[in-house]
Design a protein around this motif. Sequence first.
Motif, PDB file in Angstrom:
ATOM      1  N   GLN A  32      24.628  66.538  72.792  1.00  0.00           N
ATOM      2  CA  GLN A  32      24.379  65.093  72.782  1.00  0.00           C
ATOM      3  C   GLN A  32      25.723  64.381  72.720  1.00  0.00           C
ATOM      4  OE1 GLN A  32      21.151  64.001  72.922  1.00  0.00           O
ATOM      5  NE2 GLN A  32      20.577  66.153  73.000  1.00  0.00           N
ATOM      6  N   GLN A  33      26.113  63.702  73.807  1.00  0.00           N
ATOM      7  CA  GLN A  33      27.425  63.060  73.830  1.00  0.00           C
ATOM      8  C   GLN A  33      27.420  61.629  73.322  1.00  0.00           C
ATOM      9  OE1 GLN A  33      26.745  65.088  76.720  1.00  0.00           O
ATOM     10  NE2 GLN A  33      27.993  66.682  75.811  1.00  0.00           N
ATOM     11  N   LYS A  34      26.246  60.997  73.227  1.00  0.00           N
ATOM     12  CA  LYS A  34      26.211  59.614  72.767  1.00  0.00           C
ATOM     13  C   LYS A  34      26.561  59.544  71.289  1.00  0.00           C
ATOM     14  CE  LYS A  34      23.333  57.152  75.951  1.00  0.00           C
ATOM     15  NZ  LYS A  34      22.329  56.139  76.084  1.00  0.00           N
ATOM     16  N   SER A  35      27.431  58.610  70.946  1.00  0.00           N
ATOM     17  CA  SER A  35      27.802  58.343  69.568  1.00  0.00           C
ATOM     18  C   SER A  35      28.374  59.577  68.886  1.00  0.00           C
ATOM     19  CB  SER A  35      26.602  57.810  68.798  1.00  0.00           C
ATOM     20  OG  SER A  35      26.950  57.537  67.473  1.00  0.00           O
ATOM     21  N   LEU A  36      29.200  60.304  69.606  1.00  0.00           N
ATOM     22  CA  LEU A  36      29.793  61.542  69.106  1.00  0.00           C
ATOM     23  C   LEU A  36      30.976  61.216  68.200  1.00  0.00           C
ATOM     24  CD1 LEU A  36      29.382  64.610  69.798  1.00  0.00           C
ATOM     25  CD2 LEU A  36      31.276  64.351  71.366  1.00  0.00           C
ATOM     26  N   PRO A  37      30.950  61.650  66.928  1.00  0.00           N
ATOM     27  CA  PRO A  37      32.114  61.400  66.066  1.00  0.00           C
ATOM     28  C   PRO A  37      33.290  62.290  66.470  1.00  0.00           C
ATOM     29  CG  PRO A  37      30.449  62.630  64.871  1.00  0.00           C
ATOM     30  CD  PRO A  37      29.873  62.310  66.217  1.00  0.00           C
ATOM     31  N   HIS A  38      34.471  61.941  66.009  1.00  0.00           N
ATOM     32  CA  HIS A  38      35.658  62.726  66.325  1.00  0.00           C
ATOM     33  C   HIS A  38      35.545  64.105  65.694  1.00  0.00           C
ATOM     34  CE1 HIS A  38      39.928  63.898  66.518  1.00  0.00           C
ATOM     35  NE2 HIS A  38      39.979  63.051  67.534  1.00  0.00           N
ATOM     36  N   ARG A  39      36.136  65.085  66.342  1.00  0.00           N
ATOM     37  CA  ARG A  39      35.986  66.470  65.876  1.00  0.00           C
ATOM     38  C   ARG A  39      36.614  66.716  64.505  1.00  0.00           C
ATOM     39  NH1 ARG A  39      39.977  67.655  70.397  1.00  0.00           N
ATOM     40  NH2 ARG A  39      41.942  67.774  69.288  1.00  0.00           N
ATOM     41  N   TYR A  56      23.763  55.374  62.288  1.00  0.00           N
ATOM     42  CA  TYR A  56      24.061  55.113  60.893  1.00  0.00           C
ATOM     43  C   TYR A  56      25.557  54.969  60.723  1.00  0.00           C
ATOM     44  CZ  TYR A  56      19.306  56.519  59.783  1.00  0.00           C
ATOM     45  OH  TYR A  56      17.934  56.581  59.707  1.00  0.00           O
ATOM     46  N   VAL A  57      25.947  54.157  59.742  1.00  0.00           N
ATOM     47  CA  VAL A  57      27.347  54.031  59.368  1.00  0.00           C
ATOM     48  C   VAL A  57      27.548  54.954  58.174  1.00  0.00           C
ATOM     49  CG1 VAL A  57      29.173  52.486  58.613  1.00  0.00           C
ATOM     50  CG2 VAL A  57      27.401  51.653  60.156  1.00  0.00           C
ATOM     51  N   VAL A  58      28.476  55.904  58.316  1.00  0.00           N
ATOM     52  CA  VAL A  58      28.719  56.909  57.287  1.00  0.00           C
ATOM     53  C   VAL A  58      30.144  56.762  56.787  1.00  0.00           C
ATOM     54  CG1 VAL A  58      28.734  59.383  56.795  1.00  0.00           C
ATOM     55  CG2 VAL A  58      27.117  58.472  58.445  1.00  0.00           C
ATOM     56  N   MET A  66      39.387  56.168  53.118  1.00  0.00           N
ATOM     57  CA  MET A  66      37.957  56.284  53.402  1.00  0.00           C
ATOM     58  C   MET A  66      37.718  55.699  54.795  1.00  0.00           C
ATOM     59  SD  MET A  66      36.675  57.811  50.857  1.00  0.00           S
ATOM     60  CE  MET A  66      34.924  57.587  50.915  1.00  0.00           C
ATOM     61  N   ARG A  67      37.031  56.449  55.639  1.00  0.00           N
ATOM     62  CA  ARG A  67      36.751  56.017  57.007  1.00  0.00           C
ATOM     63  C   ARG A  67      35.259  55.733  57.168  1.00  0.00           C
ATOM     64  NH1 ARG A  67      41.699  54.858  58.170  1.00  0.00           N
ATOM     65  NH2 ARG A  67      43.080  56.630  58.300  1.00  0.00           N
ATOM     66  N   GLU A  68      34.946  54.801  58.047  1.00  0.00           N
ATOM     67  CA  GLU A  68      33.552  54.513  58.379  1.00  0.00           C
ATOM     68  C   GLU A  68      33.292  54.994  59.801  1.00  0.00           C
ATOM     69  OE1 GLU A  68      32.589  50.429  57.752  1.00  0.00           O
ATOM     70  OE2 GLU A  68      32.826  50.591  55.578  1.00  0.00           O
ATOM     71  N   ILE A  69      32.301  55.863  59.951  1.00  0.00           N
ATOM     72  CA  ILE A  69      31.951  56.441  61.252  1.00  0.00           C
ATOM     73  C   ILE A  69      30.574  55.936  61.631  1.00  0.00           C
ATOM     74  CG2 ILE A  69      31.528  58.590  62.477  1.00  0.00           C
ATOM     75  CD1 ILE A  69      33.241  59.916  60.320  1.00  0.00           C
ATOM     76  N   ILE A  70      30.410  55.516  62.868  1.00  0.00           N
ATOM     77  CA  ILE A  70      29.097  55.133  63.377  1.00  0.00           C
ATOM     78  C   ILE A  70      28.615  56.275  64.263  1.00  0.00           C
ATOM     79  CG2 ILE A  70      27.792  53.449  64.700  1.00  0.00           C
ATOM     80  CD1 ILE A  70      30.068  51.446  64.057  1.00  0.00           C
TER      81      ILE A  70
END
Length: 82
Positions: A32-39, A56-58, A66-70
């Motif tokens: 699944q490539q949509k909304s893929l977080p950085h490795r 979700y915002v994590v 602290m980073r926020e990932i969508i």
Amino acid sequence: KGPRQKGKPKLTKFLYEYQIGASVIIKIDSAQQKSLPHRRFHGKIGTVIEKRGRGYVVKVAQGNAMREIITRTEHLEPYTGT
């Protein structure tokens, strides 16, 4: 991916609802490539801050920051450990 993990993802992966404040594991699903977080965030444990659209915002720790990932639910798993 292993032979048993290939193919279409399970429907429960998409339908799972995460509560705000829940701990999650970021586990990247390469199919699944949509909304893929950085490795660099693969395998990290974060906290759900909010729901935004289908994703979700994590909040994840990266060093001292602290980073926020969508990201979407396909790349998240509930954390059940301590």
